[in-house]
Design a protein around this motif. Structure first.
Motif, PDB file in Angstrom:
ATOM      1  N   LYS A 338       0.839  -1.203   0.000  1.00 46.91           N
ATOM      2  CA  LYS A 338       0.000   0.000   0.000  1.00 46.91           C
ATOM      3  C   LYS A 338       0.868   1.244   0.000  1.00 46.91           C
ATOM      4  O   LYS A 338       0.583   2.242  -0.690  1.00 46.91           O
ATOM      5  CB  LYS A 338      -0.916  -0.004   1.229  1.00 46.91           C
ATOM      6  CG  LYS A 338      -1.953  -1.098   1.217  1.00 46.91           C
ATOM      7  CD  LYS A 338      -3.012  -0.828   0.166  1.00 46.91           C
ATOM      8  CE  LYS A 338      -4.094  -1.878   0.201  1.00 46.91           C
ATOM      9  NZ  LYS A 338      -5.077  -1.676  -0.871  1.00 46.91           N
ATOM     10  N   GLU A 341       2.360   1.750  -3.388  1.00 37.45           N
ATOM     11  CA  GLU A 341       1.364   2.236  -4.333  1.00 37.45           C
ATOM     12  C   GLU A 341       1.044   3.705  -4.085  1.00 37.45           C
ATOM     13  O   GLU A 341       0.904   4.504  -5.018  1.00 37.45           O
ATOM     14  CB  GLU A 341       0.104   1.397  -4.219  1.00 37.45           C
ATOM     15  CG  GLU A 341       0.267  -0.019  -4.754  1.00 37.45           C
ATOM     16  CD  GLU A 341      -0.971  -0.849  -4.530  1.00 37.45           C
ATOM     17  OE1 GLU A 341      -1.919  -0.327  -3.910  1.00 37.45           O
ATOM     18  OE2 GLU A 341      -0.979  -2.018  -4.961  1.00 37.45           O
ATOM     19  N   SER A 342       0.911   4.065  -2.792  1.00 38.42           N
ATOM     20  CA  SER A 342       0.607   5.471  -2.480  1.00 38.42           C
ATOM     21  C   SER A 342       1.757   6.374  -2.900  1.00 38.42           C
ATOM     22  O   SER A 342       1.538   7.501  -3.378  1.00 38.42           O
ATOM     23  CB  SER A 342       0.329   5.608  -0.987  1.00 38.42           C
ATOM     24  OG  SER A 342       1.478   5.239  -0.252  1.00 38.42           O
ATOM     25  N   VAL A 344       3.806   5.852  -5.406  1.00 38.84           N
ATOM     26  CA  VAL A 344       3.737   5.979  -6.874  1.00 38.84           C
ATOM     27  C   VAL A 344       2.631   6.947  -7.271  1.00 38.84           C
ATOM     28  O   VAL A 344       2.803   7.802  -8.153  1.00 38.84           O
ATOM     29  CB  VAL A 344       3.509   4.579  -7.488  1.00 38.84           C
ATOM     30  CG1 VAL A 344       3.222   4.713  -8.969  1.00 38.84           C
ATOM     31  CG2 VAL A 344       4.706   3.700  -7.262  1.00 38.84           C
ATOM     32  N   ALA A 345       1.475   6.822  -6.592  1.00 38.13           N
ATOM     33  CA  ALA A 345       0.371   7.728  -6.912  1.00 38.13           C
ATOM     34  C   ALA A 345       0.741   9.168  -6.598  1.00 38.13           C
ATOM     35  O   ALA A 345       0.409  10.104  -7.344  1.00 38.13           O
ATOM     36  CB  ALA A 345      -0.874   7.318  -6.126  1.00 38.13           C
ATOM     37  N   ALA A 346       1.446   9.368  -5.476  1.00 36.96           N
ATOM     38  CA  ALA A 346       1.865  10.735  -5.118  1.00 36.96           C
ATOM     39  C   ALA A 346       2.824  11.295  -6.163  1.00 36.96           C
ATOM     40  O   ALA A 346       2.729  12.470  -6.546  1.00 36.96           O
ATOM     41  CB  ALA A 346       2.523  10.707  -3.747  1.00 36.96           C
ATOM     42  N   LYS A 347       3.740  10.463  -6.641  1.00 36.95           N
ATOM     43  CA  LYS A 347       4.669  10.913  -7.683  1.00 36.95           C
ATOM     44  C   LYS A 347       3.931  11.312  -8.943  1.00 36.95           C
ATOM     45  O   LYS A 347       4.194  12.354  -9.552  1.00 36.95           O
ATOM     46  CB  LYS A 347       5.674   9.809  -7.983  1.00 36.95           C
ATOM     47  CG  LYS A 347       6.746   9.655  -6.930  1.00 36.95           C
ATOM     48  CD  LYS A 347       7.737   8.568  -7.320  1.00 36.95           C
ATOM     49  CE  LYS A 347       8.818   8.413  -6.254  1.00 36.95           C
ATOM     50  NZ  LYS A 347       9.779   7.335  -6.600  1.00 36.95           N
ATOM     51  N   SER A 348       2.970  10.453  -9.341  1.00 34.10           N
ATOM     52  CA  SER A 348       2.217  10.770 -10.555  1.00 34.10           C
ATOM     53  C   SER A 348       1.421  12.049 -10.383  1.00 34.10           C
ATOM     54  O   SER A 348       1.337  12.880 -11.303  1.00 34.10           O
ATOM     55  CB  SER A 348       1.283   9.604 -10.886  1.00 34.10           C
ATOM     56  OG  SER A 348       0.358   9.435  -9.840  1.00 34.10           O
ATOM     57  N   MET A 349       0.856  12.249  -9.188  1.00 29.40           N
ATOM     58  CA  MET A 349       0.087  13.461  -8.944  1.00 29.40           C
ATOM     59  C   MET A 349       0.989  14.687  -8.977  1.00 29.40           C
ATOM     60  O   MET A 349       0.605  15.748  -9.482  1.00 29.40           O
ATOM     61  CB  MET A 349      -0.611  13.367  -7.583  1.00 29.40           C
ATOM     62  CG  MET A 349      -1.767  12.380  -7.550  1.00 29.40           C
ATOM     63  SD  MET A 349      -3.068  12.808  -8.699  1.00 29.40           S
ATOM     64  CE  MET A 349      -3.682  14.283  -7.914  1.00 29.40           C
TER      65      MET A 349
END
Ligand SMILES: Nc1ncnc2c1ncn2[C@@H]1O[C@H](COP(=O)(O)OP(=O)(O)OP(=O)(O)O)[C@@H](O)[C@H]1O
Length: 755
Positions: A338, A341-342, A344-349
């Motif tokens: 988790k 994944e979070s 990676v999501a923060a990087k993409s954001m």
């Protein structure tokens, strides 16, 4: 018995059980006699024989311990009796150990046999009907081997195997034994123990056949089975000896025993519990130590139970720990996933936010550029509007020049036409001065300009002008009205000149004589052509990208043109009020056609049918006026109102008219026929434009040959000296003089126009 002894000597425990009905020789088989030794003396001999051989072979020394006890019935219960000691109380513990049981170390087979012999003396027997020395208890002899390799003093280091030999009391039949009272109770106990033992073996066999079937705990029902628990549960090897009687009466018992015990042959001992062996060995060792050291008669507590509990507790704890560890690992892995994944999501954001910021900055830049461009476009639009107005002025000047050239060409054509229509007058007409020619050309120019304007209107009718059709129509209408008025003024002027009371050529007072008015009339032609040209330019040169600018400029231009037209209309208002009257009264029908065409363009078509007269009728009307001049009819000099009156019958003629009017029309037709007689027939079939030009030429010719000139000539002849009659040359000279005067009277406006 040999396999059991070999395994025992090899360190494995074993059990030998003799079973069968009473009096079948079980005791005889186990113990035998001095002559026929039984299994126990033979085993002892074998053990010690093997032990002696092992010591000789440099093997570790071993010691053997012998114990002998019996389980007998005591009342309704059971009790254990030590056969080698005088112990009063023995107790069977839960660990299948007997508390207080004496183990005697044996060093030889003889010593061991003596012990057993003494123990047999204590065994309880009783005489029954079936056996004189019937065994009334279950006798058990144990031989425990102890290895002395480590420390003989240490109890915990003792290890070895146990060989157990059990002589069971045989089942008794009441009828066979005849037991009564206590013996009957002993028989029940003996039979019950034999039955339980048989049940335990049956349960073990069933359990081994079907592992799903639980092992029934029948061993709890008797002390003997409890003591032999490990064997009855299959953890240790067990051997059965079936003793039967060979008698005929014993057939049933023998048959029953064989049917009962034959399935036990399938029982297999898959695992042997070494711990139990250790416990048994320990117990044996303890008993041996107790025998050797009488002061240390302690019965140690069964440690295996404590160890088992601790192990169970440890196992339980370890199992729970393992479960918790596995759960923790699972949670840790899930949380790791988790978190990754979070991240990676923060990087993409973050990347998206950066991209959006960049896009916002670019959009701001574009917005600023658009604002600056818009401000430049506004400034450029103002400048372009000014430039377009200037260019429009240039176009107007160019159009004026073109119009002038067209007018010159048309004048030449008219002169040629006049020459063709009247050859007699052509020579005189050609000899005229330039000023006299200007007079005609001016009139013809106006007419042709009128025609040109009508052509423009037709073109505009065919060419859709989206921007300002009404404005152009108004301008054309106004312009042609002015032209008609101008032309009519010429006609009226000629009529007024012919109706001069003094017989000379007089110039009637008219605002058309004002040079400014003529120039005004001519100048108004320019915007008409400009409008047409401007319309063509708008239609042809309009581009999609510059449409907005063009619309702005065109609107500005149209507004300016409209403003000019309005101003002109205001200026011309007074002129039109009078020129419209002249338009109807002067009888210059050639100018009516374009005017009516204009009305037809701007108004409904049904009005066009009513208003547009037939060309022949209009032509007749003009010819009528010419005929009046040609025949020298007197036209009263009453100004414009009189002229109106003279035209009125023409209108009536169009509508049908009265009888008098019809007579006048007939006369006018005859006059026109006279006028047109000199013309070739072909000219009458020419286009309407040439027909419209004919009355003007005829009017001019009529002026030159009219009664006014004749009257002037007559007056001059009379004044000249009484010559009653004049020769033809003199008459012609007089007419020429009158013509020159007429032309001089008209010359100033023409000069001004050309200038
Ligand atoms: N093989 C044998 N040879 C000679 N005599 C025998 C033999 N077997 C048994 N006997 C004799 O039979 C009698 C009964 O034998 P034994 O006592 O051994 O029977 P048992 O099965 O033990 O009976 P119980 O169950 O009642 O104790 C004895 O007197 C014994 O001497």
């Amino acid at each position: 018995m040999n396999p059991l002894v070999d395994e025992f000597l090899g360190g494995k425990s074993g059990l030998l059980v003799a079973m069968g009905p009473t009096g079948s020789g079980k005791t005889h088989t186990v113990f035998g006699t001095a002559r026929n030794p039984g299994l126990v003396p033979l085993t002892l001999q074998k053990i010690f024989t093997a032990a002696d051989e092992s010591e000789g072979g440099n093997q570790s020394p071993r010691s053997f311990y012998l114990s002998m006890f019996e389980i007998l019935c005591e009342g309704k219960g059971e009790r254990i009796l030590d056969l080698l000691s005088d112990a009063a109380e023995l107790a069977l513990q839960q660990s299948a150990t007997i508390k207080g049981l004496k183990e005697v170390a044996i060093s030889s087979a003889m010593d061991a046999e003596n012990l057993v012999s003494r123990g047999m003396l204590k065994r309880s027997t009783a005489a029954t009907d079936a056996n004189s020395e019937s065994s009334r208890s279950q006798c058990i002899i144990t031989i425990r081997a102890v290895h002395k390799t480590v420390d003989q003093q240490s109890e915990h280091q003792i290890s070895g195997s146990v060989l157990t030999i059990a002589d069971l009391a045989g089942a008794e039949r009441k009828k066979n034994t005849g037991n009564k009272g206590s013996r009957l109770l002993e028989s029940n106990f003996i039979n019950n123990t034999s039955m339980v033992f048989g049940l335990c073996l049956r349960a073990l066999l069933d359990h081994q056949k079907n592992q799903k079937k639980t092992l029934e705990k029948h061993f709890k029902n008797s002390m003997l089975t409890r003591y032999l628990k490990d064997y009855l549960e299959g953890r240790k090897k067990m051997t059965l000896i079936l003793n039967v009687k060979p008698g005929e009466d014993d057939y049933a018992d023998t048959s029953y025993l064989l049917r009962q015990a034959s399935p036990y042959m399938k029982i297999r001992y898959t695992s042997l519990d070494e711990s139990s062996d250790l416990v048994s060995q320990k117990r044996t060792n303890v008993s041996l130590v107790c025998q050797e050291n009488k002061k240390k008669r302690k019965v140690n507590k069964p440690e295996p139970e404590v160890v088992t509990a601790e192990e169970k507790e440890l196992q339980r704890v370890s199992r729970s720990e393992q479960i918790m560890k596995n759960l923790f690992n699972a949670l840790w892995t899930v949380s790791k996933q988790k978190i990754s994944e979070s991240e990676v999501a923060a990087k993409s954001m973050r990347e998206l936010l950066k991209d959006k910021d960049i896009e916002i900055l670019e959009l701001k830049k574009e917005l600023d550029d658009l604002k600056s461009r818009w401000s430049h476009v506004k400034q450029n639009d103002a400048a372009s509007i000014a430039i377009s107005s200037v260019s429009q002025t240039d176009l107007a000047s160019d159009a004026a020049l073109d119009n002038f050239h067209l007018s010159t060409e048309l004048v030449q054509k008219i002169s040629e036409e006049c020459t063709y229509s009247d050859p007699e007058m052509s020579s005189a007409y050609c000899d005229m001065t330039e000023k006299s020619v200007d007079c005609d050309t001016s009139v013809a120019n106006l007419i042709d300009e009128q025609e040109l304007s009508s052509r423009y209107l037709k073109k505009e009718a065919c060419t859709p002008d989206v921007t300002e059709p009404k404005c152009d129509l108004k301008k054309e209408n106004t312009e042609i009205m002015g032209q008609v008025g101008n032309k009519e003024s010429d006609g009226s002027e000629s009529s007024e000149q012919t109706s001069a009371p003094d017989g000379g050529v007089t110039h009637a007072p008219s605002h058309l004589d004002d040079p400014s008015e003529l120039s005004y009339t001519e100048l108004r032609i320019v915007p008409c052509n400009l409008s047409a040209q401007f319309t063509d330019i708008q239609v042809s040169e309009k581009a999609p990208m510059e449409q907005s600018k063009e619309e702005l400029s065109s609107n500005t231009e149209v507004e300016s043109i409209q403003h000019d037209v309005d101003i002109k209309e205001m200026k011309q208002h007074d002129y039109q009020s009078s020129s419209q009257q002249l338009n109807c009264d002067a009888g210059v029908v050639s100018s009516n056609q374009p005017f009516l065409e204009l009305q037809g363009m701007g108004a409904a078509h049904q009005n066009l049918d009513e208003l547009v007269p037939e060309p022949e009728i209009c032509e007749h009307t003009v010819k009528e006026a010419a005929a009046e001049h040609a025949h020298g009819q007197h036209v009263p000099d009453e100004g414009l109102p009189q002229t109106k009156a003279s035209i009125a019958p023409t209108k009536d003629c169009q509508a049908g008219g009265t009888a008098d009017d019809q007579k006048e029309n007939l006369c006018q037709k005859e006059a026109n026929e006279d006028l047109c007689a000199s013309k070739p027939r072909e000219n009458t079939k020419k286009t309407s434009s040439r027909r419209r030009l004919l009355p003007v030429a005829s009017m001019m010719l009529k002026e030159f040959t009219g009664p006014a000139i004749d009257a002037a000539d007559t007056k001059r002849a009379t004044d000249g000296g009484g010559a009653k009659t004049l020769s033809g040359e003199q008459a012609a000279a007089g007419r020429s003089d009158a013509l020159i005067r007429l032309l001089k009277a008209k010359s100033p406006p023409m000069r001004h126009r050309r200038g």
